[in-house]
Design an enzyme around this catalytic site. Sequence first.
Site, short mmCIF file in Angstrom:
data_model
loop_
_atom_site.label_atom_id
_atom_site.label_comp_id
_atom_site.label_asym_id
_atom_site.label_seq_id
_atom_site.Cartn_x
_atom_site.Cartn_y
_atom_site.Cartn_z
N GLY A 128 0.84 -1.20 0.00
CA GLY A 128 0.00 0.00 0.00
C GLY A 128 0.87 1.24 0.00
N SER A 129 0.32 2.32 0.52
CA SER A 129 1.01 3.61 0.47
C SER A 129 2.09 3.72 1.55
CB SER A 129 -0.01 4.73 0.64
OG SER A 129 -0.62 4.61 1.91
N THR A 168 0.47 4.65 5.00
CA THR A 168 -0.12 3.54 5.76
C THR A 168 0.98 2.56 6.19
OG1 THR A 168 -2.08 3.78 4.40
CG2 THR A 168 -1.98 1.84 5.78
N GLY A 169 1.98 2.37 5.34
CA GLY A 169 3.09 1.46 5.68
C GLY A 169 3.76 1.85 6.98
N GLU A 203 5.60 -3.30 1.08
CA GLU A 203 5.75 -2.95 -0.34
C GLU A 203 4.98 -1.66 -0.54
OE1 GLU A 203 7.53 -4.31 -2.61
OE2 GLU A 203 7.98 -6.32 -1.87
N CYS A 212 2.38 0.70 -8.78
CA CYS A 212 3.38 1.22 -7.84
C CYS A 212 4.67 1.58 -8.55
CB CYS A 212 3.65 0.21 -6.74
SG CYS A 212 4.08 -1.43 -7.36
P1 NAD Z 1 -3.43 2.36 1.22
O1 NAD Z 1 -2.17 2.43 1.98
O2 NAD Z 1 -4.43 3.44 1.37
O3 NAD Z 1 -4.22 1.01 1.55
C1 NAD Z 1 -3.64 -0.26 1.38
C2 NAD Z 1 -4.35 -1.25 2.28
O4 NAD Z 1 -4.11 -0.90 3.65
C3 NAD Z 1 -5.86 -1.28 2.13
O5 NAD Z 1 -6.30 -2.62 2.24
C4 NAD Z 1 -6.35 -0.46 3.32
O6 NAD Z 1 -7.66 -0.78 3.73
C5 NAD Z 1 -5.33 -0.85 4.37
N1 NAD Z 1 -5.17 0.10 5.48
C6 NAD Z 1 -5.50 1.40 5.53
N2 NAD Z 1 -5.16 1.94 6.72
C7 NAD Z 1 -4.59 0.95 7.43
C8 NAD Z 1 -4.00 0.88 8.73
N3 NAD Z 1 -3.94 1.94 9.54
N4 NAD Z 1 -3.48 -0.29 9.13
C9 NAD Z 1 -3.49 -1.37 8.34
N5 NAD Z 1 -4.05 -1.38 7.10
C10 NAD Z 1 -4.59 -0.22 6.65
O7 NAD Z 1 -2.99 2.20 -0.30
P2 NAD Z 1 -3.92 2.13 -1.59
O8 NAD Z 1 -4.43 3.50 -1.87
O9 NAD Z 1 -4.89 1.01 -1.47
O10 NAD Z 1 -2.86 1.69 -2.71
C11 NAD Z 1 -2.09 2.58 -3.42
C12 NAD Z 1 -0.68 2.61 -2.88
O11 NAD Z 1 -0.13 1.29 -2.87
C13 NAD Z 1 0.26 3.42 -3.76
O12 NAD Z 1 1.10 4.20 -2.95
C14 NAD Z 1 1.06 2.35 -4.49
O13 NAD Z 1 2.31 2.78 -4.96
C15 NAD Z 1 1.17 1.30 -3.44
N6 NAD Z 1 1.50 0.00 -4.03
C16 NAD Z 1 2.74 -0.55 -3.81
C17 NAD Z 1 3.10 -1.76 -4.41
C18 NAD Z 1 4.46 -2.39 -4.22
O14 NAD Z 1 4.62 -3.56 -4.52
N7 NAD Z 1 5.46 -1.67 -3.72
C19 NAD Z 1 2.17 -2.41 -5.24
C20 NAD Z 1 0.92 -1.82 -5.43
C21 NAD Z 1 0.59 -0.62 -4.82
#
Ligand code: NAD
Length: 471
Positions: free
Chosen positions: A218-219, A222-223, A240, A274
Amino acid sequence: MADLTMTIDGLAVCGKASLGVTNPATGKIFAHVPECSRDQLDTAMHAAARAFPAWRTDEGTRREALGACAEVLKSCAAELAETLTREQGKPQARATEEIMGAAVWFAHTASLEFPAEVLQDTPEGRIEVRRRPLGVVAAITPWNYPVLLAVWKIAPALLAGNTVVVKPSPFTPLATLKLGELLRDVLPPGVLNVVSGGDELGAWMTSHPVPRKISFTGSVETGKKVAWSAAPDLKRVTLELGGNDPAIVLPDVDPAAVAKDLFWGAFTNSGQVCSAIKRLYVHESQYTPLLEELAILAEAARMGDGFEPDVELGPLNNRPQFERVIELVDDARQGGAQIAAGGKPRAGEGYFYEPTVVGEIAEGTRLVDEEQFGPALPVLRYRDVDEALERANATHFGLSGSVWSGDVDRATEVASRLECGTAWVNQHLAIVPFAPFGGAKWSGIGVENGPWGLLGFTEIQTVNVRRRFDG
Ligand code: NAD
């Protein structure tokens, strides 16, 4: 569509409440999914913990199960792809590729071996490094490639002997719930649990006492929360995260020869990748012709509902992302950048944004400095390669990058100086199941895929045997 259920302990579980899922091509809710309660999450975690001791015992059974998962995905690809297009927006052909890719990942992971590492084997003793599963893995995924990215976690976690609780994004829960339903007949109860809910469900998972590992995609924002939440219990984490990938085009390149590959390196999945090209650095000698080539491609790209024939680009997946892209391009325009193609949302329903190429733009503009994660590519001018590298590296992101040139050795040397997890030469987005993929700097911790990704779902045990007592 028929209501999908969560999979908890091998059973179909409905929610006490539900969440709406929006079709991004229309902007309208078309399905509802269960909203997992805290109690239900608890049940899923404990089911996974109960399934762990038996699941970890027999590697051969696990390999066979992964092979069977690959077959299920292949045989249900059409159905899964349709669900994916409806909830994610991507064209049907691309959705089918994602499902078939997930099948390939299951099959490839089933073939991976654990290294047999014997460090000493003498009459005095034997020292061996073994790999043990961690226990329950909590897997959390984003909305751009929901099925593929879930399988990147599920397959190696299961092969290593762990059990899994997976949570898809609230924007794209359907195909992952469907995956859970389809795999109920293949995997023993509790081995793979699929729960759906909002962001708070993710937070409950990362702070839950049962999982020993969090595998998160994810982002960056959030990471960091995930790492913070995992710390008190010292849960292992693989993160990731986002990217702001640079591509550097060296001066010898013929713009017409590379424009198409650069375009799709940036605009695949409407830029919601990503590791898509998110900043394009072009030598000043080729700048104008390459900008023009990219603008022509952007204007020619067929955008529409993923179910329309021949569509190449779907909508953005969700309203916040749609609004973010509008904001970033408007900000660039107000800052004096040149909109060479696109530059606005498409009139009518859905989250469609025209493929947009932005010239005469530089660092200090949000579209360059931030991860846009959408169909808007800033094209930056540079004078010498060292300067381009310095600008490309001047960011907290470090997922991937690429260098383009007819001189492959020169390009490889320049690419090796990019501060990122994957450096491509004359290509971008070339991701394979047998090579590690992960981010440097804020783009992540750890890697996925291949033996490196597999070992991330294990911990080392050094077995040190003394063979004789000699007083
Ligand atoms: P996000 O971080 O908003 O959400 C990702 C996931 O985390 C979702 O399932 C969400 O419900 C969950 N989440 C949200 N808050 C949380 C918390 N506090 N604790 C635990 N889980 C929580 O990201 P997004 O908008 O769904 O995805 C887009 C982002 O993901 C972009 O930044 C993109 O670059 C990244 N991404 C990275 C990779 C990689 O392999 N590096 C691959 C795909 C996407």
